[in-house]
Design an enzyme around this catalytic site. Structure first.
Site, PDB file in Angstrom:
ATOM      1  N   LYS A 168       0.830  -1.197   0.000  1.00  0.00           N
ATOM      2  CA  LYS A 168       0.000   0.000   0.000  1.00  0.00           C
ATOM      3  C   LYS A 168       0.869   1.254   0.000  1.00  0.00           C
ATOM      4  CE  LYS A 168      -3.903  -2.209   0.191  1.00  0.00           C
ATOM      5  NZ  LYS A 168      -4.893  -2.157  -0.908  1.00  0.00           N
ATOM      6  N   ASP A 197      -0.284  -0.170  -4.513  1.00  0.00           N
ATOM      7  CA  ASP A 197      -1.723   0.090  -4.598  1.00  0.00           C
ATOM      8  C   ASP A 197      -2.032   1.347  -3.798  1.00  0.00           C
ATOM      9  OD1 ASP A 197      -4.467   0.060  -4.672  1.00  0.00           O
ATOM     10  OD2 ASP A 197      -4.701  -1.898  -3.715  1.00  0.00           O
ATOM     11  N   GLU A 223      -1.301   0.410  -9.015  1.00  0.00           N
ATOM     12  CA  GLU A 223      -2.722   0.073  -8.956  1.00  0.00           C
ATOM     13  C   GLU A 223      -3.547   1.219  -8.382  1.00  0.00           C
ATOM     14  OE1 GLU A 223      -5.430  -3.314  -6.698  1.00  0.00           O
ATOM     15  OE2 GLU A 223      -3.469  -3.849  -7.530  1.00  0.00           O
ATOM     16  N   GLU A 249     -11.142  -2.867  -9.923  1.00  0.00           N
ATOM     17  CA  GLU A 249     -11.865  -3.617  -8.899  1.00  0.00           C
ATOM     18  C   GLU A 249     -13.169  -2.929  -8.523  1.00  0.00           C
ATOM     19  OE1 GLU A 249     -10.327  -2.735  -4.531  1.00  0.00           O
ATOM     20  OE2 GLU A 249      -8.630  -3.046  -5.874  1.00  0.00           O
ATOM     21  N   ASP A 272     -13.350  -8.430 -10.165  1.00  0.00           N
ATOM     22  CA  ASP A 272     -13.482  -9.379  -9.060  1.00  0.00           C
ATOM     23  C   ASP A 272     -14.688 -10.265  -9.363  1.00  0.00           C
ATOM     24  OD1 ASP A 272     -14.255 -10.569  -6.528  1.00  0.00           O
ATOM     25  OD2 ASP A 272     -12.988  -9.092  -5.530  1.00  0.00           O
ATOM     26  N   HIS A 299      -9.004  -9.129  -9.146  1.00  0.00           N
ATOM     27  CA  HIS A 299      -8.958  -8.741  -7.741  1.00  0.00           C
ATOM     28  C   HIS A 299      -9.573  -9.872  -6.923  1.00  0.00           C
ATOM     29  CE1 HIS A 299     -10.919  -6.762  -4.189  1.00  0.00           C
ATOM     30  NE2 HIS A 299      -9.763  -6.146  -4.112  1.00  0.00           N
ATOM     31  N   GLU A 332      -4.243 -12.988  -6.622  1.00  0.00           N
ATOM     32  CA  GLU A 332      -4.077 -12.132  -5.445  1.00  0.00           C
ATOM     33  C   GLU A 332      -4.332 -12.948  -4.183  1.00  0.00           C
ATOM     34  OE1 GLU A 332      -5.156  -7.725  -3.746  1.00  0.00           O
ATOM     35  OE2 GLU A 332      -6.457  -8.563  -5.302  1.00  0.00           O
TER      36      GLU A 332
END
Length: 379
Positions: A168, A197, A223, A249, A272, A299, A332
């Site tokens: 992150k 991300d 991301e 996502e 997703d 995702h 993932e």
């Protein structure tokens, strides 16, 4: 065979340690909504809905169930279109499509069990029997050790055998973000894929500026740099950066993904299966992506049911592009405390040195431990 009942199970578990991304803290609980579809043949299918569990439960129970009971589960496309057309007059949101996703996955589970085949065989076959997983983690926890904790966590994933890690960013301090990513890169070396991300926390200029620094650190993809509504902004960021930009996502159905794919707003799209419309819809999204040579890496964040559905989806995707040494899509593998994934299936869908096997049993290929549902059920 006819559907006799649709039952939803809302689950909740206390978070073992608070954590946050750029979007806010997970302080207390994580939730899940499972969809159980029963038939007059004694076959039960399981689905998983992404997002707030209480909302998904309400949508399935009150809006979708009446249109599903009495139908033949093999009419999976017919049912999908009926549910979609039922809700679209009221404004399509992610929550309604997530609820449909749970129903759709459960139908595929039933079909596979009745045929005695794993779902990936029904989706067109198995391109691979294992997938390489990437560890999603390195959230923000202790702001007094924001760099040290990231380095230690990343080194732990490498020791566990992961060859790819996603971390992150979005501290509100670009220099702090870059310093943290640089420390992780130095700790894990250049042979481990590293993705970042931002959970859509930057403006377009901010994303471009920080992206240029991330490129110097060999980041594999960036991301969700900006808000998902800003397709023009994604086009601008993608054109400005040499590294791949990923997202999607927060998109739902082929209709939303069509705009992203046609405009090449992203280099990597991330539908997703528990949110974008289930397996039925994600196969259509994948076909559009392949036709435009856009990479697809789904995702995944949810239960063992959602993980199994994602694995079957990944197994059914051809290499894009096909080449002498193919680079298959990644799985993932989220790293926060998640008993809904790790304990719900009788045989956990665990990784071995960063590799996860595709389930081969009928349907989704997992057995649900109902005692886990009972343990975490919201009264």
């Amino acid at each position: 065979m006819k559907i006799t009942d649709v039952v939803t199970h809302q689950l909740s578990v206390d978070v073992d340690e608070p954590f946050t991304s750029s979007r806010g803290w997970y302080y207390k609980t994580k939730g899940a909504c499972l969809v159980e579809i029963r038939t007059d043949a004694g076959i039960t299918g399981w689905g998983d809905c992404y997002g707030p569990a209480a909302v998904n439960k309400t949508i399935v129970d009150s809006l979708l169930k009446p249109s599903v009971v009495g139908r033949d589960p093999f009419d999976v496309e017919v049912i999908w279109e009926a549910l979609y057309n039922k809700v679209k007059d009221y404004g399509l949101t992610g929550m309604t499509i997530s609820a449909i996703s749970g129903v759709d996955i459960a139908l595929w589970d039933i079909i596979g069990k009745d045929c005695g085949k794993p779902v990936h065989k029904l989706l067109g076959g198995c391109f691979r029997d294992t997938v390489q997983a990437y560890a999603t983690g390195l959230y923000f926890r202790d702001f007094d050790r924001i760099v040290e904790e990231a380095v230690e966590e990343a080194q732990g994933y490498v020791a566990d055998g992961f060859g790819a890690i996603k971390m992150k960013i979005g501290l509100g301090d670009p220099r702090g973000d870059i310093a943290r990513v640089a420390a992780v890169r130095e700790a894990i070396g250049d042979d481990v894929l590293l993705m970042v991300d931002a959970n859509h926390c930057f403006t377009v200029p901010q994303a471009i500026n920080i992206g240029r620094e991330l490129e110097k650190l060999g980041v594999h993809w960036f991301e969700e740099p900006i808000s998902p509504e800003d397709i023009d902004g994604y086009v601008e960021v993608s054109r400005a950066l040499d590294m791949a930009v990923a997202g999607g996502e927060n998109e739902f159905t082929r209709y939303s993904f069509r705009h992203l794919i046609e405009r090449r707003a992203m280099d990597v799209i991330q539908p997703d299966v528990c949110a974008a419309g289930g397996l039925t819809e994600c196969k259509k999204i994948a076909a559009m992506a392949q036709a435009h040579w856009v990479e697809l890496v789904p995702h995944a964040w949810g239960t063992a049911v959602g993980m199994a559905a994602t694995l079957h989806f990944l197994a059914s995707l051809p290499d894009c592009p096909p080449c002498l040494k193919p680079i298959p899509p990644l799985l993932e593998y989220e790293q926060t405390f998640n008993p809904f994934r790790d304990a719900l299936a009788g045989a956990p869908l665990a990784h071995d040195r960063g590799v996860v096997k595709i389930p081969t049993g009928p349907g989704l290929g997992i057995e649900i431990d109902r005692s886990v549902i009972d343990r975490y059920r919201v009264a």
